[in-house]
Structures are given as structure tokens and as C-alpha cells.
Design an enzyme around this catalytic site. Sequence first.
Site, short mmCIF file in Angstrom:
data_model
loop_
_atom_site.label_atom_id
_atom_site.label_comp_id
_atom_site.label_asym_id
_atom_site.label_seq_id
_atom_site.Cartn_x
_atom_site.Cartn_y
_atom_site.Cartn_z
N TRP A 243 25.26 31.73 -31.39
CA TRP A 243 24.96 32.20 -32.75
C TRP A 243 26.20 32.75 -33.43
O TRP A 243 26.42 32.51 -34.62
CB TRP A 243 23.80 33.20 -32.74
CG TRP A 243 22.49 32.50 -32.53
CD1 TRP A 243 21.65 32.65 -31.47
CD2 TRP A 243 21.89 31.50 -33.38
NE1 TRP A 243 20.57 31.81 -31.62
CE2 TRP A 243 20.68 31.10 -32.77
CE3 TRP A 243 22.24 30.90 -34.59
CZ2 TRP A 243 19.83 30.13 -33.33
CZ3 TRP A 243 21.40 29.94 -35.15
CH2 TRP A 243 20.22 29.58 -34.52
N ASP B 8 24.68 40.69 -36.77
CA ASP B 8 23.52 39.80 -36.71
C ASP B 8 22.64 40.35 -35.57
O ASP B 8 23.00 40.25 -34.40
CB ASP B 8 23.97 38.36 -36.40
CG ASP B 8 22.79 37.41 -36.20
OD1 ASP B 8 21.63 37.84 -36.28
OD2 ASP B 8 23.06 36.22 -35.95
N LYS C 298 11.86 36.58 -34.46
CA LYS C 298 11.93 37.01 -33.07
C LYS C 298 11.13 38.30 -32.88
O LYS C 298 10.16 38.31 -32.15
CB LYS C 298 13.38 37.22 -32.63
CG LYS C 298 14.15 35.95 -32.26
CD LYS C 298 14.56 35.08 -33.41
CE LYS C 298 15.20 33.79 -33.02
NZ LYS C 298 16.52 33.58 -33.58
C1 PLP Z 1 17.46 32.79 -34.24
C2 PLP Z 1 18.80 33.37 -34.55
C3 PLP Z 1 19.52 33.01 -35.70
C4 PLP Z 1 19.03 31.95 -36.66
O1 PLP Z 1 17.94 32.39 -37.35
P1 PLP Z 1 17.33 31.52 -38.54
O2 PLP Z 1 16.38 32.51 -39.14
O3 PLP Z 1 16.70 30.34 -37.93
O4 PLP Z 1 18.43 31.18 -39.46
C5 PLP Z 1 20.73 33.62 -35.92
N1 PLP Z 1 21.22 34.53 -35.08
C6 PLP Z 1 20.56 34.90 -33.97
C7 PLP Z 1 21.16 35.93 -33.07
C8 PLP Z 1 19.33 34.32 -33.67
O5 PLP Z 1 18.66 34.70 -32.57
#
Ligand code: PLP
Length: 358
Positions: A102, A170, A194
Site C-alpha cells: 500500500w 494511511d 476494513k
Molecule cells: C485497503 C487499503 C487501501 C485501499 O483502499 P481503497 O479504499 O480500496 O482505495 C489503502 N491503504 C491500505 C493500508 C489499505 O488497507
Amino acid sequence: MTDSGRAYNFSPGPAVLPEAVLQQAQAELLNLRGLGLSVMEMSHRSVDFIEIAEQAEADVRELLDISDDYAVLFMHGGASMQFSAVPLNLPGKAAYVHTGSWSKKAIEEAGRLTQVEVVASNAPKHTDIVPQSNWQLSEDAAYLHYTTNETIQGVQFNWVPDVQVPLVADMSSDIISRPLPIDRFGVIYAGAQKNIGPAGIALVIVRRDLLGRARPETPALLNWQNIADSKSMYNTPPTFAWYLAGLVFKWVKSEGGLTEMATRNQRKAALLYNCIDQSSFYTSPVQKDCRSLMNIPFTLADDNLDADFLSASKAAGLLNLKGHRNIGGMRASLYNALPFAAVESLVAFMRDFEASRA
Ligand SMILES: *Cc1c(COP(=O)(O)O)cnc(C)c1O
């Protein structure tokens, strides 16, 4: 299996939601609180929806202890849209920590828009975290970006970097899983699917002094100042996802808040890591001091048994244990809404499987 016949869902995302939340959404689906319609069928500018939206914000502010120095935004586009929003809103040379898939995507997106400096990388294995004393961070960077939990590799920071530039995180896969020192951060963002709710919405927390810096060409929907000014209603927001996120925030509060979530998440992860570590059949590739409490990848001694493991676990009501396609093996995601009993069930299954196939 739960009392209501739902399987245990270890999906990395979109992920398990609290059963009580799904039941409430079901009860309110046709006729929300006596209003005669569902939440999906009302104007986002109606008093009724605005109350739902404001309550969700108030609840997440309370949960994470977010002061008024920060704006709380609900945005479209998931976490990936913020990969672009961050460099657009915070112009200048950007610094990134590379810890896995990511953060790599975040780096690639920023690289289309600005000059990017990777201050540390754990490539190619992505099984540890480079200590901050070995980072090469320029003092004139516009911000430092890192990924608190690499959902795919299962590598998680259990410390917050100490930097002089605005810290951008993030937190898609570990937000609201534990208490946070919010004031150490400039920006925090997370896709909802999540730990927060269904896909389609992202939570973005921005220190207000970082608003108003966006590059002039920044699209309106990516401009944090614009979204803050319009109370996240510059255009039609994903209303159902926002409503459901609000129910999840209420659920976390009613269960005891983030301290309680952190305790439960520690217990669940410890149970699974102990099972892996006590066996020579299962292996966790991640260095112990940065093992994720949320996403736990593991491999079997013989990968010819992977398909068998997956079909037998599925038959036992343990769903979505397949590892990421780039990594292989297994991955169990243990988000807030996954009950302790699910991990007990998984561990019992793993012991049986090992005894029968090893
Ligand atoms: C799932 C995830 C993303 C991507 O998320 P989207 O909402 O599909 O864009 C980005 N960073 C992390 C750490 C993730 O777990």
C-alpha cells in the site's frame, strides 16, 4: 459460526461488520426511525440526514479524541483517492516510508504529481520496519507519509514517527483498533471497508492549519479545504456508507471504546501468533516487533496443501483465509468486528489440520 448462522469472516476487506450493526441496519432499512423511507432514499441535505452525518462525526471525534484543531471529512474514492489528494493538498517535495504494497501505491501516485523521496524501504521482503534512526528525511519535505499497517504484508507500526514535518498516515486497516495520539499527526486517512463500515467512503482527519494550501488545479472533490467548507457535502456523499459508519462508531463506543478494542485485538492476535509460533507446520514471515494485530499472513510447511487448507477451512465456516495473490499462503484479518470465538475456532481448525496432514 455465530448464533445467527453467519460464518466467521477473516476477509481483509471489505471486511466483517459487527452483527449488531447489521441487525440495526436491517431493522431500519425499510423505514428509518419512523420517517417512512430508507436512509438511501432521502436528501443528503435533509435535516434527518444531516443529523445522522453530524452524529457520526461527533462519535468518531469522541472515539479518537479529535480536537477542534482538526477537520473531520467524509470523502469519496476510498483510501486510494487520498494517495492523490495528499500531494495535491500539501504541495512541495514529498517524503514517503516504503513498507509494503500500500505504501508503494501511495508512492507511485504521489510520483505522478510531485517529487518523491523514499526515506526508507524494507524491500524486497517487507517483513520488518526500518528504524527511524536510519531514515533519510530532508527537513524541507512538505510532509512525511507512512502506512501504519500494511494490510497485505501484515507489518504494523507500534510506534509513531517523530518528525518535524507534517506527518501523514494511511490508517485504512488499523484505524479505531487502538487509541491514537492524534496531535502527533497532520493528516490521517482511511478507507472505510476494513474497520469502519462498507466500501465507498473514506475518513480523512486534517489539522486545520494544513487546509488551504492545495495546488490551484486540485479537483474540487479532492480539495480538503473545499470538502471541509461544505461539511463533506460538496456533492452527494455516499449516504448509506456514512450512516453505516455512524452505526459502527456507536457500536465501538458501546463496547467500551478504543482501549477495549485494543485489549481485544491484542488477545485475538496473541492467540493466533502463539498457535503459529508453537507449530513447525505454520510460519509467520514477519519480524516479531512489527507483526500486525489486524492482518496475519502465514504459510504452511508445504504449499501443495494450501488449496486443501482453504477448502477445509471454508467447509468449517472459516471464510476468506486466502493470502494476497502477490504473496501466497494464508492471511487472517482480525478486525474489531471479528469476535474472539472466531479466532478460537480458527486455531482449533489449524491444530486439527496440522495433526491430520503434517
Ligand atoms: C485497503 C487499503 C487501501 C485501499 O483502499 P481503497 O479504499 O480500496 O482505495 C489503502 N491503504 C491500505 C493500508 C489499505 O488497507
